[in-house]
Design a protein around this motif. Structure first.
Motif, mmCIF file in Angstrom:
data_model
loop_
_atom_site.group_PDB
_atom_site.id
_atom_site.type_symbol
_atom_site.label_atom_id
_atom_site.label_comp_id
_atom_site.label_asym_id
_atom_site.label_seq_id
_atom_site.Cartn_x
_atom_site.Cartn_y
_atom_site.Cartn_z
ATOM 1 N N GLU A 289 7.263 -15.282 -17.767
ATOM 2 C CA GLU A 289 6.534 -15.238 -19.037
ATOM 3 C C GLU A 289 5.501 -16.355 -19.114
ATOM 4 O O GLU A 289 4.446 -16.190 -19.728
ATOM 5 N N PHE A 290 5.789 -17.479 -18.495
ATOM 6 C CA PHE A 290 4.820 -18.573 -18.445
ATOM 7 C C PHE A 290 3.717 -18.243 -17.429
ATOM 8 O O PHE A 290 2.542 -18.501 -17.689
ATOM 9 N N GLU A 291 4.102 -17.677 -16.309
ATOM 10 C CA GLU A 291 3.114 -17.336 -15.281
ATOM 11 C C GLU A 291 2.130 -16.276 -15.785
ATOM 12 O O GLU A 291 0.965 -16.262 -15.371
ATOM 13 N N ALA A 292 2.596 -15.420 -16.692
ATOM 14 C CA ALA A 292 1.718 -14.373 -17.225
ATOM 15 C C ALA A 292 0.560 -14.944 -18.033
ATOM 16 O O ALA A 292 -0.457 -14.276 -18.230
ATOM 17 N N GLY A 293 0.687 -16.196 -18.490
ATOM 18 C CA GLY A 293 -0.376 -16.813 -19.278
ATOM 19 C C GLY A 293 -1.346 -17.650 -18.459
ATOM 20 O O GLY A 293 -2.221 -18.322 -19.034
ATOM 21 N N ILE A 294 -1.205 -17.630 -17.140
ATOM 22 C CA ILE A 294 -2.111 -18.388 -16.268
ATOM 23 C C ILE A 294 -3.313 -17.504 -15.944
ATOM 24 O O ILE A 294 -3.176 -16.401 -15.405
#
Length: 451
Positions: free
Chosen positions: A428-433
């Motif tokens: 979910e954090f990687e999706a915001g990169i």
């Protein structure tokens, strides 16, 4: 606010033998005032302590019972009491009740103060006798206006009955008690910040040592205990060490009962007095009723916003400090929060870190600068504008702000949920990169001298 019994579906009623904190509660939720409290054996423990026990015996009984702090840290109460000086020439000592309940998702102390104010007063009276403190303060969160009104009324009732003031119960012991409402800062939950605020200073934590037991309020020996901690004292004195220890479930290293709860999109959010050692699954399924229809449990925090996230498979952990530590976080306040499957973890963590950044006292650099930095990174990731390396930077901040790296425990508590969220929900954090473009920004190109 819901209170149920040990058994599902209220099949077992609260009793003095099993629910030392809550058996006196009224079904209508109204406060229990002095006459009713005394009719329910109130102040019997105080009378026993004053008539049959000396100060050392009270301290030793609390120590033998294994009572630990209920505010989140879990430090042994009897050991803390034993740190107070025994020098008889020191005739000014203070007892402070930490009622600055600012931890998100936590409301246990509020219930005790609003509905059982005399239980807290009796606990403080016995504790004052044990610690030889002549004055006590209840440092109350300013937003708790009903609790303030009820506590002040209960203090006046106790004074009129000779249970506070001069020559209490004919013992020659004097104890004055005051309710002090704070301005509302999370950092006041740290005991030395609370002391500074009580003195009229900025609520910054103090350097330790010296500890409050040696140098506390106005430079005098001071003991600070949480509301729920002090409310356990009367039952321990009245019914004894063996009974108190027997309340906990087998396998628990913590003794007695604990106010536990569940918030979030559960069917029955509420607060219950349960024995240490119940499992998170019992708390979640039997008491909170599981998730509401249409929602699934995604994650949960066992004890307030400053504890790490756990997964549904961790629900079988026992609810006591060591049991929760086995699955990688802390028991905290024991009031859990359910995170449902509609929640984006990046948005949830951004909201949490904004709160913790705002509530920092700003005294030490890691906390003052590190928490706002984490907020900026989380905001960018939340908007899909995160840069490669942002997650690693966040994990670096979790390390830099961890235990032993800051002046007090505010920052370590703030970053614990962040580290666990990345651990369990990194995609979910990687999706915001934001994706990396092939073009090289002009200022990043090599500068050739003389070109």
């Amino acid at each position: 606010m819901t209170l149920t019994s040990f058994g599902p579906a209220n099949r077992i009623q609260r009793s003095a033998e099993t629910h030392p904190l809550t058996w006196r509660l009224r079904d209508d939720g109204e406060a229990v005032w002095l006459d009713e409290y005394q009719a329910k054996n109130g102040y019997a423990a105080a009378r026993k302590a004053f008539a049959e026990m000396d100060q050392d015996a009270i301290v030793q009984t609390v120590k033998d019972a294994g009572l630990k702090g209920r505010g989140g840290a879990g430090f042994p109460t009897g050991v803390k009491w034993g740190l107070m000086p025994k020098d008889e020439s020191i005739n000014i000592r203070y007892l402070l009740c930490n009622a600055d309940e600012m931890e998100p998702n936590t409301w246990k102390d509020r219930m005790l103060m609003e509905q059982l104010p005399h239980l807290l007063i009796e606990g403080m009276l016995i504790s004052a006798r044990a610690l030889k403190t002549y004055r006590g303060y209840i440092f109350l969160r300013g937003e708790y206006t009903t609790a303030a009104k009820h506590l002040n009324r209960a203090v006046e009732e106790a004074k009129a009955a000779g249970l506070l003031g001069k020559n209490i119960l004919g013992s020659g012991f004097d104890f004055e008690l005051f309710v002090h409402t704070g301005a509302g800062r999370y950092i006041c939950g740290e005991e030395t910040a609370l002391i500074n605020s009580l003195e009229g200073r900025r609520a910054n934590p103090r350097s330790k040592p010296p500890f409050p037991a040696a140098v506390g309020v106005w430079g005098k020996p001071t003991c600070v205990n949480n509301v729920e901690t002090l409310c356990n004292v009367p039952a321990i004195i009245a019914d004894g060490v063996d009974w108190y220890k027997s309340l906990a479930r087998e396998g628990s290293e913590d003794m007695g009962t604990k106010l536990m709860g569940f918030s979030g999109k559960v069917k029955n959010p509420g607060l219950w007095e349960l024995p240490f050692g119940v499992t998170g699954r019992e708390l979640f399924e039997d008491y909170a009723g599981g998730m509401r229809d249409g929602f699934k449990l995604k994650a949960w925090q066992p004890g307030g916003a400053g504890t790490g996230f756990l997964l549904p498979e961790h629900l079988d952990a026992q609810m006591y400090a060591g049991g929760i530590a086995k699955v990688g976080t802390r028991m905290g306040t024991g009031l859990a929060m359910a995170v449902d499957d509609s929640v984006n973890m990046v948005s949830l963590l951004r909201n949490m870190e904004q709160f913790f950044a705002r509530e920092s006292c700003g005294f030490c650099t890691p906390c003052r600068d590190g928490l706002p930095w984490s907020v900026k990174l989380l905001m960018a990731i939340e908007q899909g504008k995160g840069q490669p390396g942002d997650i690693e930077t966040l994990l670096g901040l979790v390390g830099f702000l961890g235990p032993g790296k800051t002046f007090c425990a505010h920052a370590p508590g703030a970053v614990e949920p962040l580290g666990s969220a990345i651990k369990y929900f990194r995609p979910e954090f990687e999706a915001g990169i934001a994706p990396v473009t092939a073009a090289v920004p002009p200022l990043a190109r090599p500068i050739v001298v003389g070109a």
